[in-house]
Motif scaffolding. Structure first.
Motif, short mmCIF file in Angstrom:
data_model
loop_
_atom_site.label_atom_id
_atom_site.label_comp_id
_atom_site.label_asym_id
_atom_site.label_seq_id
_atom_site.Cartn_x
_atom_site.Cartn_y
_atom_site.Cartn_z
N UNK A 1 0.81 -1.22 0.00
CA UNK A 1 0.00 0.00 0.00
C UNK A 1 0.84 1.27 0.00
N UNK A 2 2.15 1.14 -0.09
CA UNK A 2 3.01 2.32 -0.07
C UNK A 2 3.06 2.99 -1.44
N UNK A 3 3.21 4.29 -1.43
CA UNK A 3 3.39 5.02 -2.68
C UNK A 3 4.86 5.39 -2.89
N UNK A 4 5.73 4.96 -1.98
CA UNK A 4 7.17 5.26 -2.11
C UNK A 4 7.74 4.55 -3.34
N UNK B 1 -3.51 2.81 -6.46
CA UNK B 1 -2.96 2.99 -5.11
C UNK B 1 -1.93 1.91 -4.80
N UNK B 2 -0.92 2.29 -4.05
CA UNK B 2 0.12 1.32 -3.71
C UNK B 2 1.03 1.03 -4.88
N UNK B 3 1.75 -0.07 -4.77
CA UNK B 3 2.67 -0.42 -5.85
C UNK B 3 2.92 -1.92 -5.86
N UNK B 4 3.56 -2.37 -6.92
CA UNK B 4 3.99 -3.75 -7.09
C UNK B 4 5.47 -3.70 -7.43
N UNK B 5 6.28 -4.44 -6.70
CA UNK B 5 7.69 -4.59 -7.04
C UNK B 5 7.87 -6.05 -7.39
N UNK B 6 8.53 -6.31 -8.52
CA UNK B 6 8.66 -7.68 -8.99
C UNK B 6 10.12 -8.04 -9.27
N UNK B 7 10.38 -9.33 -9.22
CA UNK B 7 11.68 -9.88 -9.59
C UNK B 7 11.42 -11.11 -10.45
#
Length: 118
Positions: free
Chosen positions: A62-65, A100-106
């Motif tokens: 849920x972070x927007x950073x 809203x929020x973000x997704x970080x993937x590898x």
């Protein structure tokens, strides 16, 4: 965090042990970042996408950073998470402007599964 690592480890059949270790390290780092940067009381989601020749791990929070690689000094006790992900994964990133929020993937390349013949 241990629960997320176990969840991913349970779905890595067919990966070489060394690669499974790398994937677990990346999950730990991405989940740690989600826990550090997500507002208190909010949850995060770990998603695994298996393809013929790749495994993609996603951590939704849920972070927007905006995630970014740091350049920590030798004495810093933090700031190495995405450096590890960058070194161990074949690719990583995050989509922009997805809500809203973000997704970080590898993503990790894996050998194509053997085809059984009769």
């Amino acid at each position: 965090m241990g629960r997320a690592r176990r969840f991913v480890a349970d779905h890595l059949d067919g990966c070489a042990p060394e690669q499974a270790d790398d994937i677990r390290v990346c999950v730990s780092e991405l989940v740690t970042n989600a826990l550090q940067h997500t507002p208190a009381g909010r949850r995060f989601l770990v998603r695994i996408i298996r393809m013929d020749t790749a495994v993609r791990i996603e951590v939704h929070d849920a972070s927007t950073a905006t995630p970014h690689l740091c350049t920590p000094s030798d004495t810093d006790d933090r700031g190495r998470g995405l450096l590890l992900v960058s070194a161990l994964a074949d690719d990583w990133g995050y989509p922009t402007g997805t809500g809203p929020g973000k997704v970080v993937w590898a993503a990790f390349k894996v050998p194509r599964p053997a085809v059984a013949t009769c």
